[in-house]
Design a protein around this motif. Sequence first.
Motif, mmCIF file in Angstrom:
data_model
loop_
_atom_site.group_PDB
_atom_site.id
_atom_site.type_symbol
_atom_site.label_atom_id
_atom_site.label_comp_id
_atom_site.label_asym_id
_atom_site.label_seq_id
_atom_site.Cartn_x
_atom_site.Cartn_y
_atom_site.Cartn_z
ATOM 1 N N ARG A 52 -56.266 90.180 5.085
ATOM 2 C CA ARG A 52 -56.098 90.395 6.516
ATOM 3 C C ARG A 52 -57.339 91.005 7.153
ATOM 4 O O ARG A 52 -57.459 91.003 8.371
ATOM 5 C CB ARG A 52 -54.873 91.269 6.758
ATOM 6 C CG ARG A 52 -53.618 90.554 6.305
ATOM 7 C CD ARG A 52 -52.438 91.455 6.254
ATOM 8 N NE ARG A 52 -51.413 90.925 7.139
ATOM 9 C CZ ARG A 52 -50.579 91.662 7.845
ATOM 10 N NH1 ARG A 52 -50.626 92.955 7.776
ATOM 11 N NH2 ARG A 52 -49.697 91.110 8.626
ATOM 12 N N LEU A 57 -56.942 91.211 11.317
ATOM 13 C CA LEU A 57 -55.607 91.793 11.515
ATOM 14 C C LEU A 57 -55.627 93.244 11.051
ATOM 15 O O LEU A 57 -54.986 94.107 11.625
ATOM 16 C CB LEU A 57 -54.563 91.007 10.727
ATOM 17 C CG LEU A 57 -53.992 89.764 11.401
ATOM 18 C CD1 LEU A 57 -53.031 89.071 10.465
ATOM 19 C CD2 LEU A 57 -53.292 90.114 12.691
ATOM 20 N N HIS A 61 -54.731 95.224 13.980
ATOM 21 C CA HIS A 61 -53.288 95.168 14.138
ATOM 22 C C HIS A 61 -52.583 96.319 13.453
ATOM 23 O O HIS A 61 -51.540 96.782 13.893
ATOM 24 C CB HIS A 61 -52.787 93.838 13.564
ATOM 25 C CG HIS A 61 -51.532 93.367 14.182
ATOM 26 N ND1 HIS A 61 -50.301 93.681 13.680
ATOM 27 C CD2 HIS A 61 -51.314 92.630 15.286
ATOM 28 C CE1 HIS A 61 -49.378 93.145 14.450
ATOM 29 N NE2 HIS A 61 -49.961 92.504 15.420
ATOM 30 N N HIS A 98 -41.247 84.300 8.254
ATOM 31 C CA HIS A 98 -41.365 85.419 9.194
ATOM 32 C C HIS A 98 -42.376 85.145 10.291
ATOM 33 O O HIS A 98 -42.414 85.848 11.284
ATOM 34 C CB HIS A 98 -41.763 86.697 8.452
ATOM 35 C CG HIS A 98 -40.669 87.239 7.599
ATOM 36 N ND1 HIS A 98 -40.744 88.464 7.006
ATOM 37 C CD2 HIS A 98 -39.486 86.720 7.246
ATOM 38 C CE1 HIS A 98 -39.635 88.675 6.310
ATOM 39 N NE2 HIS A 98 -38.867 87.622 6.444
ATOM 40 N N GLY A 99 -43.239 84.153 10.078
ATOM 41 C CA GLY A 99 -44.300 83.919 11.054
ATOM 42 C C GLY A 99 -44.007 82.772 12.011
ATOM 43 O O GLY A 99 -44.801 82.498 12.897
ATOM 44 N N GLU B 198 -35.125 98.344 8.862
ATOM 45 C CA GLU B 198 -36.397 98.204 8.159
ATOM 46 C C GLU B 198 -36.844 96.751 8.139
ATOM 47 O O GLU B 198 -37.991 96.428 8.413
ATOM 48 C CB GLU B 198 -36.234 98.731 6.737
ATOM 49 C CG GLU B 198 -37.549 98.989 6.069
ATOM 50 C CD GLU B 198 -37.671 98.302 4.735
ATOM 51 O OE1 GLU B 198 -38.559 98.663 3.985
ATOM 52 O OE2 GLU B 198 -36.871 97.373 4.451
ATOM 53 N N ARG B 203 -40.154 92.347 10.019
ATOM 54 C CA ARG B 203 -40.201 90.971 10.517
ATOM 55 C C ARG B 203 -40.947 90.877 11.822
ATOM 56 O O ARG B 203 -41.759 89.984 12.031
ATOM 57 C CB ARG B 203 -38.776 90.445 10.719
ATOM 58 C CG ARG B 203 -38.239 89.737 9.529
ATOM 59 C CD ARG B 203 -36.997 89.003 9.939
ATOM 60 N NE ARG B 203 -37.303 87.597 10.026
ATOM 61 C CZ ARG B 203 -36.725 86.680 9.277
ATOM 62 N NH1 ARG B 203 -35.821 87.019 8.411
ATOM 63 N NH2 ARG B 203 -37.047 85.418 9.394
ATOM 64 N N LEU B 205 -43.151 92.898 12.978
ATOM 65 C CA LEU B 205 -44.582 93.133 12.758
ATOM 66 C C LEU B 205 -45.250 91.873 12.211
ATOM 67 O O LEU B 205 -46.326 91.486 12.647
ATOM 68 C CB LEU B 205 -44.788 94.296 11.783
ATOM 69 C CG LEU B 205 -44.690 95.678 12.411
ATOM 70 C CD1 LEU B 205 -44.887 96.748 11.351
ATOM 71 C CD2 LEU B 205 -45.732 95.834 13.512
ATOM 72 N N ASP B 206 -44.562 91.237 11.252
ATOM 73 C CA ASP B 206 -45.084 89.985 10.691
ATOM 74 C C ASP B 206 -45.263 88.943 11.782
ATOM 75 O O ASP B 206 -46.279 88.259 11.850
ATOM 76 C CB ASP B 206 -44.105 89.418 9.651
ATOM 77 C CG ASP B 206 -44.296 90.039 8.293
ATOM 78 O OD1 ASP B 206 -45.235 90.858 8.175
ATOM 79 O OD2 ASP B 206 -43.536 89.734 7.366
ATOM 80 N N LEU B 207 -44.225 88.839 12.633
ATOM 81 C CA LEU B 207 -44.259 87.836 13.692
ATOM 82 C C LEU B 207 -45.393 88.129 14.663
ATOM 83 O O LEU B 207 -46.148 87.239 15.047
ATOM 84 C CB LEU B 207 -42.913 87.815 14.425
ATOM 85 C CG LEU B 207 -42.751 86.735 15.482
ATOM 86 C CD1 LEU B 207 -42.825 85.364 14.838
ATOM 87 C CD2 LEU B 207 -41.430 86.880 16.212
ATOM 88 N N ALA B 208 -45.517 89.399 15.033
ATOM 89 C CA ALA B 208 -46.575 89.773 15.966
ATOM 90 C C ALA B 208 -47.940 89.466 15.373
ATOM 91 O O ALA B 208 -48.825 88.930 16.052
ATOM 92 C CB ALA B 208 -46.466 91.251 16.309
ATOM 93 N N ALA B 209 -48.104 89.765 14.078
ATOM 94 C CA ALA B 209 -49.382 89.496 13.416
ATOM 95 C C ALA B 209 -49.659 87.994 13.408
ATOM 96 O O ALA B 209 -50.774 87.552 13.694
ATOM 97 C CB ALA B 209 -49.366 90.041 11.997
ATOM 98 N N ALA B 210 -48.616 87.209 13.109
ATOM 99 C CA ALA B 210 -48.790 85.751 13.056
ATOM 100 C C ALA B 210 -49.181 85.217 14.427
ATOM 101 O O ALA B 210 -50.080 84.389 14.558
ATOM 102 C CB ALA B 210 -47.514 85.085 12.567
#
Lengths: 545, 253
Positions: A52, A57, A61, A98-99, B198, B203, B205-210
Motif C-alpha cells: 500500500r 494508501l 489513508h 470488500h472493494g 469491527e 469493511r 475502511l477497505d471500501l474507502a481505500a479501494a
Amino acid sequence: MGCVCMITFNNVSLIYPHSLQTVFEDLSFTIEEGEMVLVIGATGSGKSSLLRLINGLVPHHTGGILAGDITVDGISTSLTKPGGLAHLIGIVGQNPAHGFVTDTVEEELVFGMEALNFAPDVMRKRVEEILDLLSLAQLRSRSIATLSGGEQQRVAIGSALVMHPKVLVLDEPTSALDPIAAEEVLSILHRLVHDLGLTVVISEHKLERVIGFADRIIAISAEGKAEIDIPEEILKKSPIAPPIVHLARALNLDSVGTSVREVRRMTTHLRDFTPLVAQSESATGESVVEIEKISHIYGEKLALREVSLNFKSGEITAVMGRNGAGKSTLFKSIVGFHKATGGKIRILGQDPTELKGRQRLSTIGFIPQEPSDLLIHSSVSKECAASDHDNALEEGSTFAFLTRMTPTVNPEAHPRDLSEGQRLSLVLALILCSAPDVLVMDEPTRGLDYQAKSLLVDTLVSYSRNLGKCVLIATHDVELVAEVADRVVFLADGDVVADGPTLDVLLSSPAFAPQVAKVMSPAPWLTVTDALRGIAEATGKDLPS
Amino acid sequence: MKRTFHPLTWWCGAIAIAIAVSVAHNTAFNLAVVGGMCFIVYQINRNAIDQSPWSRGLWFALKIAAIIIVIRTLIGIAIGVPIPGNTLFELPIVDLPEWMAGIRIGGAITQERLTFAFAEGVQIATLICIFAAATSLTSPHRLLRQMPVFIYEFGVALVIATSVLPQLVTSATRIKSAQRMRGIQRRGWAGVALPLLEESLARSLDLAAAMDSRGYGYCRNRSRYRREKILLHDLSVVLSAIALIPFSWVVFA
C-alpha cells in the motif's frame, strides 16, 4: 544505468500512529518495468503496508510517518494522493469483495474510468477489451454478489486493468481460491506481464502457488529489513519457503529450484529405485458422524445431492472441492446450523440440530471461516474465563491450553490485536478445551503463514491421535491436506466424487497433488517427511539432515 | 430473448398505478392490482440469471402488508368514529378525560366499521406493494444512476452507502449463527454487536481505500458510461399503467 525503473524505494522508513515500533527501517530497492515481484514475510511483518506504500494508501489513508522517498514512474507518492495515481497503479486488496463499489460486473469495470472522466467511447472499447482479456464476457451483466471467488477476483483485477495501469499490485490474490481458480488467476497475471510489460507486485502466503511466476522476491524480516533478489538466492536461507524448497534442503541438493521441473531434474538419482508402496491404513475408530443421504436445496439450487458419509473417531478428514461445491453446506448441516432438506445426520446417535448448551459444546466444536466471529470479549483472559465458565472447567484451564500452543500470548491483549496465528490458537483453545467429539473447521488456513500453519497441523494431529477425536476440515490448501489428513472427501456440484485415503485421492489428480508428490512421482510421498522416510527405507540408509 | 427495461419504466408505471389505486379506492381492485404485480414480478424475475438482494423486495413487502392490514383492522375495531349499521358485537367503552372528546375507545363494532377499517388497511398495503414491486423489478441503484448530472455524485454516494446494508444483515446472521454454534445463546445481540461493528468498520475502511485508489472524487467532472434508451416495451408498460387511471375513474368513482 539503462534500467527502466518503475518503482523506486529510497531509504524508506515507516511508523504507524500510536505505535512505538517502525514497520520498515531504511528500505531501498528498485523494481524494473515488466517485472513480477513477490513479497514474502511472516504475518504482521508489513507485507500489506509495503504494497500500500506503492500507491500512497499508506500513509495518505492510514496515517503514520513516512521517511524517505517512493517514486512510481517518476511520480513521488508522498506528494500525490492515491487518486492521482489511479491511472498508473491498479491495486487489488486482500478481499476483493470488500472493494466492490457497484452491483454488476460491467458497472464495476467502468467505475474508475467514470471517476476519472473518461470519454464514453473510450470506456466502451476498454470494457470490451478487458472482458475478452479476462474471459469475463459471459458475466458482464451478472450481479457481483452472486459470482464465485475466482470470478470475483478476476473482476477485481479487470477493474484495475481497465485503467491501463503500468503497475498492478495484488495482496494475496489466491488465498481464498481453490487450486484451479488460483492457477487461472496466476496464469492471467503471467500473461499480462509477458504480453503487456505490466509490472506486478504481489504478496502471497501460499508460496507453492506463485513461486514459479516470480522474477524476484522481496523478503521482509521481522526487524523491518527487506532483501530483494532472485528467488533461488532468497529461498536458500529464508525460513518462509514452499515445500519444494524444504525438500531440496532436506535432500542436501546443491541449489534450490523453484519449479517442480527443476527439482525433478535435480533428484533423478533419488528416484532410480522402486519405492515401497505404502499401505494406507484405514482408521479403525468407532463411527462418530453418520450422514445418510442428505440433500440440501437453497431456493432452486441443489447444494447437496443425497450425500452419504461416515466419519470415524481418531480420523482427520479433509473435505475439498471447488468454491461452491457444497463444502460449507455440508458442514453447516453437520454442526446443526440448519436442517438439511432431506436425509438425516446423527452425531453419536443425536440429531445435531437439537443439541443445546453444554451438551453441544462437548459434542461439536465448530470454527467458522472467520474465527473472530466467536470472539466477543475485550481481552484474551476474559475470553478464556468465559470459556471456563461455559464448559464448567476449572478456572484457568482454557488459558493453560492456549499457552501450551502459543506460550507468548499476552493475556491482557485485545483479541483483535493478536496476529492471525495467535487468534486462531485462541479460538482453537476456546473450542478444544471442552474436548468436543467432532471438530469442524471451515477454511482454517486463510491468511495463515507457514509457522501458524504448522502450529495448526500439530494441534490437529495431536487432538485427533492422542484424544481419538474426529476432525473435519474444509480447505483448498493441498499442502495442509497432505500434512494433516488421513482421508479426503472430494465434493463437486453437491456430489461426493472421491472418497478415500489422502494418498490415493491426492495422487489421482495432478491439480490437487502437493509439490513433493509431483517431484517424487511415481513414488507415493506427499510431504518432505514422507519422502525422507521413504528414501531411507528404500536405500537402507539415513540421509544426513 | 432477454429484455431489459429502462430503470425509470417500472417506477413511472408504479406511480401511475398508485394514482389509479387512490382514485378507485376499491378493495377488490386493490387486490387485483397486487395480484397482477406479483404475477409480473414472478414472471420477470423467474427468468433472471441471478437474483439481486433487491429482487426479493416484493415478497418481503407482502409480509409487511399483511401485518399492516391486521394492525389497521385491530385499531379500527378499538378506536375510531362510530359508524352506524349492522352491529356484530359490543366492546366496553373506556372513559376518557373531557379534553379528549371526539375519540372513543371500544363501543359497538358494526360490520360497516369493520369493512371500512379493513379497506383502509388494504389501501395502505397496496401502495406499499406497488412500490416494492418496482424495487423488485429495478434495483434502486440503477434508478439512482439515472439522476441528472448535478445530483449524480450524490446518487453515487447514496448507492455506496446503501450497498453496505444488505452486507450488514448477512454478516449479522453469520456471526449470530457462529456464536450459537459455540453455545453462546443468552448473550443475544450484545455479542453480535462487537464483531459486527469491527467488521463493518474494517469493511468501510477497505471500501474507502479501494475507492480512493481508483480515483473516486479525484476529478471534478464525472463521465457516464451508458445512457439507457427508452424503447417501445418501456413505453407500453408506462402507457398501460397510465391508462389504468381513467379506467378506475370511470368504473369506480
